[in-house]
Write a protein that holds these residues in place. Sequence first.
Motif, PDB file in Angstrom:
ATOM      1  N   UNK A  91       0.680  -1.172   0.079  1.00 13.49           N
ATOM      2  CA  UNK A  91      -0.014   0.105  -0.026  1.00 13.49           C
ATOM      3  C   UNK A  91       0.905   1.204  -0.006  1.00 13.49           C
ATOM      4  N   UNK A  92       1.023   1.907  -1.212  1.00 14.68           N
ATOM      5  CA  UNK A  92       1.690   3.159  -1.300  1.00 14.68           C
ATOM      6  C   UNK A  92       1.560   4.048  -0.354  1.00 14.68           C
ATOM      7  N   UNK A  93       0.215   4.222   0.075  1.00 15.71           N
ATOM      8  CA  UNK A  93      -0.285   5.489   0.813  1.00 15.71           C
ATOM      9  C   UNK A  93       0.514   5.046   2.426  1.00 15.71           C
ATOM     10  N   UNK A  94       0.289   3.946   2.948  1.00 18.72           N
ATOM     11  CA  UNK A  94       0.919   3.754   4.040  1.00 18.72           C
ATOM     12  C   UNK A  94       2.461   3.705   4.080  1.00 18.72           C
ATOM     13  N   UNK A  95       3.102   3.418   2.918  1.00 17.85           N
ATOM     14  CA  UNK A  95       4.527   3.420   3.066  1.00 17.85           C
ATOM     15  C   UNK A  95       4.791   4.743   2.839  1.00 17.85           C
ATOM     16  N   UNK A  96       4.074   5.600   2.273  1.00 18.65           N
ATOM     17  CA  UNK A  96       4.695   7.047   2.374  1.00 18.65           C
ATOM     18  C   UNK A  96       4.403   7.530   3.483  1.00 18.65           C
ATOM     19  N   UNK A  97       3.504   7.187   4.470  1.00 16.27           N
ATOM     20  CA  UNK A  97       3.306   7.749   5.791  1.00 16.27           C
ATOM     21  C   UNK A  97       4.397   7.404   6.682  1.00 16.27           C
ATOM     22  N   UNK A  98       4.883   6.064   6.446  1.00  8.79           N
ATOM     23  CA  UNK A  98       5.848   5.500   7.423  1.00  8.79           C
ATOM     24  C   UNK A  98       7.239   6.100   6.761  1.00  8.79           C
ATOM     25  N   UNK A  99       7.437   6.304   5.652  1.00 11.75           N
ATOM     26  CA  UNK A  99       8.653   7.225   5.230  1.00 11.75           C
ATOM     27  C   UNK A  99       8.869   8.472   5.873  1.00 11.75           C
ATOM     28  N   UNK A 100       7.608   9.189   5.589  1.00 13.37           N
ATOM     29  CA  UNK A 100       7.712  10.439   6.282  1.00 13.37           C
ATOM     30  C   UNK A 100       7.754  10.596   7.753  1.00 13.37           C
ATOM     31  N   UNK A 101       7.352   9.654   8.384  1.00 14.87           N
ATOM     32  CA  UNK A 101       7.564   9.474   9.837  1.00 14.87           C
ATOM     33  C   UNK A 101       9.160   9.342  10.170  1.00 14.87           C
ATOM     34  N   UNK A 102       9.676   8.684   9.301  1.00  9.09           N
ATOM     35  CA  UNK A 102      11.211   8.337   9.547  1.00  9.09           C
ATOM     36  C   UNK A 102      11.734   9.823   9.649  1.00  9.09           C
ATOM     37  N   UNK A 103      11.621  10.672   8.727  1.00 11.69           N
ATOM     38  CA  UNK A 103      12.396  11.810   8.348  1.00 11.69           C
ATOM     39  C   UNK A 103      11.797  12.990   9.411  1.00 11.69           C
ATOM     40  N   UNK A 104      10.542  12.832   9.609  1.00 13.00           N
ATOM     41  CA  UNK A 104      10.040  13.796  10.715  1.00 13.00           C
ATOM     42  C   UNK A 104      10.571  13.285  12.025  1.00 13.00           C
ATOM     43  N   UNK A 105      10.734  12.139  12.303  1.00  8.95           N
ATOM     44  CA  UNK A 105      11.328  11.846  13.695  1.00  8.95           C
ATOM     45  C   UNK A 105      12.590  12.187  13.835  1.00  8.95           C
ATOM     46  N   UNK A 106      13.421  12.024  12.625  1.00  9.93           N
ATOM     47  CA  UNK A 106      14.765  12.461  12.511  1.00  9.93           C
ATOM     48  C   UNK A 106      15.223  13.547  12.688  1.00  9.93           C
ATOM     49  N   UNK A 107      14.123  14.635  12.469  1.00 11.78           N
ATOM     50  CA  UNK A 107      14.358  15.926  12.511  1.00 11.78           C
ATOM     51  C   UNK A 107      14.917  16.184  13.951  1.00 11.78           C
ATOM     52  N   UNK A 108      14.758  15.314  14.875  1.00 10.79           N
ATOM     53  CA  UNK A 108      15.240  15.404  16.064  1.00 10.79           C
ATOM     54  C   UNK A 108      16.695  15.448  16.119  1.00 10.79           C
ATOM     55  N   UNK A 109      17.373  14.660  15.291  1.00 13.59           N
ATOM     56  CA  UNK A 109      19.008  14.744  14.972  1.00 13.59           C
ATOM     57  C   UNK A 109      19.231  15.679  14.060  1.00 13.59           C
ATOM     58  N   UNK A 110      18.709  16.073  12.885  1.00 15.53           N
ATOM     59  CA  UNK A 110      18.950  16.904  12.159  1.00 15.53           C
ATOM     60  C   UNK A 110      18.885  18.292  12.231  1.00 15.53           C
TER      61      UNK A 110
END
Length: 408
Positions: A91-110
Amino acid sequence: MTTSTTFLRSPWNGRADDAELEQWRQVAARVADQLAPGALRRDRGNELPVDELTLLRSSGLVNLLVPEAAGGAGAHWETAFHVIRTIARADASIGQILGYHYFNQACVTFYGDDEDRRLEWYRVSAANRWLWSDSFNPVDPDLTLTFDGSGHRLNGTKRFATGAQVADVIVAGAVPDSGPFAGRLVVFAVPNDRAGIEHLGDWDNLGYRASASSSVRYTDVAVETADVIGVDNDEPFSSMVTPGVQLLFGNIYLAITQAALAHARTLTLARPNAWFLSSVDRYANDPVLHRVIGELVARTAAVEALADALNRRFGDVVGRGGAVSAEDRAEIEVAVAALKVVATEVGLDATSRIFEATGASSTASRNGLDRYWRDIRTHSLHDPVEYKKIEVGAHYLTGAVQPVSLYT
């Protein structure tokens, strides 16, 4: 704020070994098996993926990139991209949400430059299995962040906030004109249920229909000091978010293409008889169809090889932390732009031409074979791929690098 010595640290050091990759591929495959049966239903109904995101949380995938010291899996970006592709094939929609999650969560480091504060963000996120989203659409007017004497108040509207409607945390940014952060881009994360946050529910587009990508309106939303992740100091490391997100797009388009080809194979093998002018007994044995599918499979394999190489290369670069140079950042940016070009064009071509192999009966709504093209067509308009071609060509000819932005 602390000095840049803590900013040099990255939790994503080294590379994923075979054991890590295999462990999380298996987890992702199990999740994908549960997501796949309902994907067409969610698409047809433009559903909010509430239960599906609960599945991501319970599987441990939301904590994949969180450092082990903070209660996460401590995995690497290469692993994350493989996980995203596996989920997106279902499901591309769920994959996109998960991918965005990783980068938004990683803003803590970035963006965070205090090591203790960063670890606390990760600890709380891991303990609560938060799913992160954002409202950072740069083509919308900027949000207004006003200092009120102790904290800030956020106002404005952002469209295309993928996942925000069903996530736990929303990352956003704004430049206040007064207060301790005056004149600087402040990156902050607010709980989805904070007073003044309104989800407009206006996502009804051609594809990505279960991605919860509606607009978010902020009305006097309190942004407290504790909500601030950090400020954008124009560090090359911080700006690695953008090529990372573009790399995410390339991986998603690849996954959709692979899913479309797999679906086409199933439908083709199930077709009875053969075209009357052919000399074979079944469509699956027709060399004309072999040629069509062979071309699409070969081109998709080439995209996969490039994506695999860049997934590992991206992990190597972000592993350097604050030691990432402008040159490092430019090189990965241009390479990812090239992937974006070929992943888009191969994906659009393949998801359209698979009907040549599957035949008229495959256009039945119950098959949902159109979903793959609709998903790539919708998301590939995120930013014009023609400008990616210009970016790659200008760099090849003259060494020119596009200005750093949320698109380049």
